[in-house]
Design a protein around this motif. Sequence first.
Motif, PDB file in Angstrom:
ATOM      1  N   HIS A 161      34.690  -9.396  11.708  1.00  0.00           N
ATOM      2  CA  HIS A 161      34.305 -10.683  12.272  1.00  0.00           C
ATOM      3  C   HIS A 161      32.881 -10.663  12.802  1.00  0.00           C
ATOM      4  CE1 HIS A 161      35.856 -14.597  13.430  1.00  0.00           C
ATOM      5  NE2 HIS A 161      36.904 -14.251  12.714  1.00  0.00           N
ATOM      6  N   ILE A 162      31.949 -10.403  11.919  1.00  0.00           N
ATOM      7  CA  ILE A 162      30.526 -10.440  12.290  1.00  0.00           C
ATOM      8  C   ILE A 162      29.816 -11.193  11.170  1.00  0.00           C
ATOM      9  CG2 ILE A 162      28.409  -9.057  12.534  1.00  0.00           C
ATOM     10  CD1 ILE A 162      30.129  -6.836  13.741  1.00  0.00           C
ATOM     11  N   GLY A 163      28.930 -12.113  11.550  1.00  0.00           N
ATOM     12  CA  GLY A 163      28.203 -12.873  10.530  1.00  0.00           C
ATOM     13  C   GLY A 163      26.950 -13.494  11.129  1.00  0.00           C
ATOM     14  N   GLY A 164      26.382 -14.430  10.389  1.00  0.00           N
ATOM     15  CA  GLY A 164      25.095 -15.016  10.764  1.00  0.00           C
ATOM     16  C   GLY A 164      25.082 -15.657  12.139  1.00  0.00           C
ATOM     17  N   THR A 165      26.217 -16.231  12.563  1.00  0.00           N
ATOM     18  CA  THR A 165      26.218 -16.870  13.886  1.00  0.00           C
ATOM     19  C   THR A 165      26.102 -15.801  14.988  1.00  0.00           C
ATOM     20  OG1 THR A 165      28.635 -16.954  13.804  1.00  0.00           O
ATOM     21  CG2 THR A 165      27.477 -18.961  13.218  1.00  0.00           C
ATOM     22  N   ASP A 166      26.601 -14.592  14.711  1.00  0.00           N
ATOM     23  CA  ASP A 166      26.401 -13.491  15.681  1.00  0.00           C
ATOM     24  C   ASP A 166      24.935 -13.074  15.696  1.00  0.00           C
ATOM     25  OD1 ASP A 166      29.258 -12.869  16.451  1.00  0.00           O
ATOM     26  OD2 ASP A 166      29.374 -12.718  14.279  1.00  0.00           O
ATOM     27  N   PHE A 167      24.326 -13.069  14.507  1.00  0.00           N
ATOM     28  CA  PHE A 167      22.900 -12.694  14.459  1.00  0.00           C
ATOM     29  C   PHE A 167      22.070 -13.735  15.224  1.00  0.00           C
ATOM     30  CE2 PHE A 167      24.226 -10.847  10.102  1.00  0.00           C
ATOM     31  CZ  PHE A 167      24.791  -9.750  10.722  1.00  0.00           C
ATOM     32  N   ASP A 168      22.448 -15.002  15.082  1.00  0.00           N
ATOM     33  CA  ASP A 168      21.760 -16.060  15.848  1.00  0.00           C
ATOM     34  C   ASP A 168      21.883 -15.772  17.345  1.00  0.00           C
ATOM     35  OD1 ASP A 168      21.387 -17.359  13.439  1.00  0.00           O
ATOM     36  OD2 ASP A 168      22.973 -18.839  13.751  1.00  0.00           O
ATOM     37  N   ARG A 169      23.100 -15.403  17.761  1.00  0.00           N
ATOM     38  CA  ARG A 169      23.324 -15.166  19.198  1.00  0.00           C
ATOM     39  C   ARG A 169      22.450 -14.020  19.707  1.00  0.00           C
ATOM     40  NH1 ARG A 169      28.299 -13.825  19.064  1.00  0.00           N
ATOM     41  NH2 ARG A 169      28.110 -11.617  19.521  1.00  0.00           N
ATOM     42  N   HIS A 170      22.399 -12.931  18.936  1.00  0.00           N
ATOM     43  CA  HIS A 170      21.601 -11.781  19.393  1.00  0.00           C
ATOM     44  C   HIS A 170      20.116 -12.137  19.480  1.00  0.00           C
ATOM     45  CE1 HIS A 170      25.065  -9.294  19.340  1.00  0.00           C
ATOM     46  NE2 HIS A 170      25.231  -9.359  18.047  1.00  0.00           N
ATOM     47  N   LEU A 171      19.633 -12.871  18.466  1.00  0.00           N
ATOM     48  CA  LEU A 171      18.211 -13.234  18.480  1.00  0.00           C
ATOM     49  C   LEU A 171      17.925 -14.156  19.659  1.00  0.00           C
ATOM     50  CD1 LEU A 171      15.477 -13.021  17.035  1.00  0.00           C
ATOM     51  CD2 LEU A 171      16.110 -15.024  15.682  1.00  0.00           C
ATOM     52  N   SER A 172      18.852 -15.064  19.910  1.00  0.00           N
ATOM     53  CA  SER A 172      18.688 -15.991  21.022  1.00  0.00           C
ATOM     54  C   SER A 172      18.674 -15.252  22.367  1.00  0.00           C
ATOM     55  CB  SER A 172      19.838 -17.009  20.969  1.00  0.00           C
ATOM     56  OG  SER A 172      19.717 -17.929  22.003  1.00  0.00           O
ATOM     57  N   MET A 173      19.606 -14.336  22.543  1.00  0.00           N
ATOM     58  CA  MET A 173      19.680 -13.591  23.810  1.00  0.00           C
ATOM     59  C   MET A 173      18.402 -12.763  24.019  1.00  0.00           C
ATOM     60  SD  MET A 173      22.537 -14.327  25.380  1.00  0.00           S
ATOM     61  CE  MET A 173      23.112 -13.049  26.489  1.00  0.00           C
ATOM     62  N   ALA A 174      17.859 -12.255  22.919  1.00  0.00           N
ATOM     63  CA  ALA A 174      16.675 -11.389  23.054  1.00  0.00           C
ATOM     64  C   ALA A 174      15.389 -12.186  23.248  1.00  0.00           C
ATOM     65  CB  ALA A 174      16.548 -10.506  21.810  1.00  0.00           C
ATOM     66  N   THR A 175      15.342 -13.413  22.719  1.00  0.00           N
ATOM     67  CA  THR A 175      14.053 -14.107  22.717  1.00  0.00           C
ATOM     68  C   THR A 175      14.005 -15.380  23.567  1.00  0.00           C
ATOM     69  OG1 THR A 175      14.675 -15.259  20.702  1.00  0.00           O
ATOM     70  CG2 THR A 175      13.392 -13.238  20.431  1.00  0.00           C
ATOM     71  N   VAL A 176      15.004 -16.273  23.433  1.00  0.00           N
ATOM     72  CA  VAL A 176      14.851 -17.550  24.148  1.00  0.00           C
ATOM     73  C   VAL A 176      15.619 -17.633  25.469  1.00  0.00           C
ATOM     74  CG1 VAL A 176      14.360 -18.847  22.033  1.00  0.00           C
ATOM     75  CG2 VAL A 176      16.632 -18.875  22.958  1.00  0.00           C
ATOM     76  N   MET A 177      16.728 -16.940  25.576  1.00  0.00           N
ATOM     77  CA  MET A 177      17.524 -17.095  26.805  1.00  0.00           C
ATOM     78  C   MET A 177      16.752 -16.686  28.079  1.00  0.00           C
ATOM     79  SD  MET A 177      20.140 -18.770  26.244  1.00  0.00           S
ATOM     80  CE  MET A 177      20.606 -19.462  24.678  1.00  0.00           C
ATOM     81  N   PRO A 178      15.851 -15.697  28.011  1.00  0.00           N
ATOM     82  CA  PRO A 178      15.069 -15.406  29.229  1.00  0.00           C
ATOM     83  C   PRO A 178      14.295 -16.636  29.741  1.00  0.00           C
ATOM     84  CG  PRO A 178      14.897 -13.591  27.684  1.00  0.00           C
ATOM     85  CD  PRO A 178      15.615 -14.694  26.953  1.00  0.00           C
ATOM     86  N   HIS A 179      13.921 -17.566  28.826  1.00  0.00           N
ATOM     87  CA  HIS A 179      13.242 -18.792  29.281  1.00  0.00           C
ATOM     88  C   HIS A 179      14.172 -19.683  30.107  1.00  0.00           C
ATOM     89  CE1 HIS A 179       9.701 -18.078  26.939  1.00  0.00           C
ATOM     90  NE2 HIS A 179      10.339 -18.116  25.784  1.00  0.00           N
ATOM     91  N   PHE A 180      15.475 -19.405  30.019  1.00  0.00           N
ATOM     92  CA  PHE A 180      16.453 -20.229  30.743  1.00  0.00           C
ATOM     93  C   PHE A 180      17.094 -19.464  31.903  1.00  0.00           C
ATOM     94  CE2 PHE A 180      15.912 -21.940  26.570  1.00  0.00           C
ATOM     95  CZ  PHE A 180      15.755 -23.300  26.823  1.00  0.00           C
ATOM     96  N   GLY A 181      16.463 -18.342  32.253  1.00  0.00           N
ATOM     97  CA  GLY A 181      16.918 -17.641  33.457  1.00  0.00           C
ATOM     98  C   GLY A 181      17.734 -16.387  33.222  1.00  0.00           C
ATOM     99  N   LEU A 182      18.025 -16.070  31.944  1.00  0.00           N
ATOM    100  CA  LEU A 182      18.737 -14.818  31.688  1.00  0.00           C
ATOM    101  C   LEU A 182      17.903 -13.670  32.265  1.00  0.00           C
ATOM    102  CD1 LEU A 182      20.989 -13.138  30.205  1.00  0.00           C
ATOM    103  CD2 LEU A 182      19.435 -13.037  28.253  1.00  0.00           C
ATOM    104  N   ASN A 183      18.530 -12.781  32.958  1.00  0.00           N
ATOM    105  CA  ASN A 183      17.889 -11.609  33.585  1.00  0.00           C
ATOM    106  C   ASN A 183      17.183 -11.937  34.907  1.00  0.00           C
ATOM    107  OD1 ASN A 183      18.690 -10.113  31.378  1.00  0.00           O
ATOM    108  ND2 ASN A 183      16.760 -10.469  30.282  1.00  0.00           N
ATOM    109  N   SER A 184      17.151 -13.207  35.297  1.00  0.00           N
ATOM    110  CA  SER A 184      16.547 -13.490  36.607  1.00  0.00           C
ATOM    111  C   SER A 184      17.574 -13.167  37.699  1.00  0.00           C
ATOM    112  CB  SER A 184      16.083 -14.941  36.700  1.00  0.00           C
ATOM    113  OG  SER A 184      17.190 -15.795  36.798  1.00  0.00           O
TER     114      SER A 184
END
Length: 432
Positions: A220-243
Motif C-alpha cells: 500500500h504505497i503509491g504516488g499519493t504517499d510520495f506527494d505526502r513525503h514531498l509536502s512534509m519535507a518542503t511545504v508544510m514547514p511554511h504552515f508551522g510544521l516543526n515550529s
Amino acid sequence: MSICGLDFGTSNSTVGVEHQQQSQMVPLEHDSHSGKFETTLPSALFFDFETDDIYFGRQAIELYSRGEFGRLMRSMKSILGSKNMDEGTQIKHKRYAFNDIIGFFMASLKQRAEDYTQQTLESVVLGRPVHFNDDHPDLDLAAQNRMADIAHSVGFKQVSFQFEPIAAAYDYEQQVDKEELALIIDIGGGTSDFTLIKLSKQNRLKSQRDDDLLANHGIHIGGTDFDRHLSMATVMPHFGLNSCYIDKPTLKMPRHYYVDLATWHRIHLLYEANILRDISELARESQDKKAMLRLGQLLKNKQGHRLAASVEQAKIELSQYNETSIDLSYLLSLESNGSIEEPLQSEVSQLDLANSIESDVNKVFTAIDDTLIQAGLKASQIDTLFTTGGSTALPSVKKLISQKFSHAKWVSGDLFNSVGKGLLLDAQRRYS
Ligand SMILES: Nc1ncnc2c1ncn2[C@@H]1O[C@H](COP(=O)(O)OP(=O)(O)OP(=O)(O)O)[C@@H](O)[C@H]1O
Ligand SMILES: [Mg+2]
C-alpha cells in the motif's frame, strides 16, 4: 449482453469496452487544456454547494480550483480497506457513506461508457490491488465486497474481479510471441502491485492461467504517499510544521494536522469547525504565529486540495526537469500586522524528491524482492519487465529498476491504460 473492464484507480479511472467490433478504451472526458478527449477520468468528485450538482474528473478539479463553493473529494479508493471505511463524511447538510460517494463516481464512469457505446453495460471485471489492506485480510475482503455492492448498486448485473497487475500482464501479452517470464510492476497512486507470470501467444486464450502465475504481491504505497513525503519535507514547514510552543520551546506543534493536510483522502477532515478552533488556539501559542495563521487561512478557505495539487504537479515536473518550484502564490494572506505577505514559493530538486521518498521507494523494492522470493526466482531469471502506473515515471524508481534488472528487456507500457485494457481482455474471456 455488453461487457467492460473497469479500472477504478486511486488517481485515475478508465473503462475498456467493445465498440464497433473493436476493443477500445472509452474517451471518458474532454480535456479543455489538451483540447482532446482523454481515456482517463481523474478519480475526483466536486459537490457544488450553489447548485447541488455533482461534477467528476477534470471538471471537478477545475471547479474547485476556480474557487467555486463546494467540496472536492479525491483518492476515495484509499478509504476502501482502511478502518475509516464505515465513517462517511458530511457534505453540506447531508452525511454521505463512502459507498454512496464511490457509487456516484462509478455510475458516472458507467454512464460515460454507455453514452459512448450506446449500449447498456451489464457485466464488468473490476480491477483490484493485490491488497486493499496489507495487514488485515478481513478488511481486504470487506473492501472487495464493498466494491462489488457498489457495482451492483449502479446497475451492473455480473461483477467479477481481477488483480490489477495481472490485467496489465494480459495487456502486455498481446505483443508477446514466444514464451517469456515477465515481471509486471504497476506503481500507481495508492498501491504498488507486482505479478510474475509466464506469458505466451498460445496461452492468451486459455481461461485458466493458474499454472502460469508464479507470484502476485503488492504493497500500500503509491504516488499519493510520495506527494505526502514531498509536502512534509518542503511545504508544510511554511504552515508551522516543526515550529515550537512559546512556553515549551522544545515541544513542536501536533504533527498529525500536517500529515492529514498532506494526505489526499484525509484533507477534508481538517475542515471541521473544531479543528479550525484548535488551529487558531495553536497560533496564539506557537513561536511561528505567522505560519500557523497561514495554516488557519488555508483551512478556512478549503484550499487543502489545491496545496496537495501544487505539490503533485511539482513531483510530476521533476520527472522531466532537474528542478522546479511549488507555486504557492495563491496563498497570499494577511500578516498579523495587516499587510499582505510576500508570495510564497518552494524550490525543489529531483534530489529533494528522491530523498523525501527514499524510504517508501525502498519498501516498494523490498516488496519486488519478496515477489521474486515467492516465486523462488532471482532477478537475473526474469526475461521481461513490464512497467505501468504513473509513478513508474519517477526518476529514482526508474534508476532502481534499471539497476536491478539490467539484463532484462524493459517494456514501458501505457502508464494509465494498461490495466483497463487488460481488464477488458479478461471480461471478454470470462463473459463472451
Ligand atoms: N510523470 C509522472 N511522474 C511521476 N509521477 C507521476 C507522473 N504522472 C503521474 N504520476 C503519478 O502517478 C499517480 C497516478 O498513477 P495511476 O493513474 O497509474 O494511478 P491509479 O491507477 O489511479 O492508482 P492505483 O492503481 O494505485 O489505484 C499519481 O500519484 C500521479 O501523481
Ligand atoms: Mg492503477
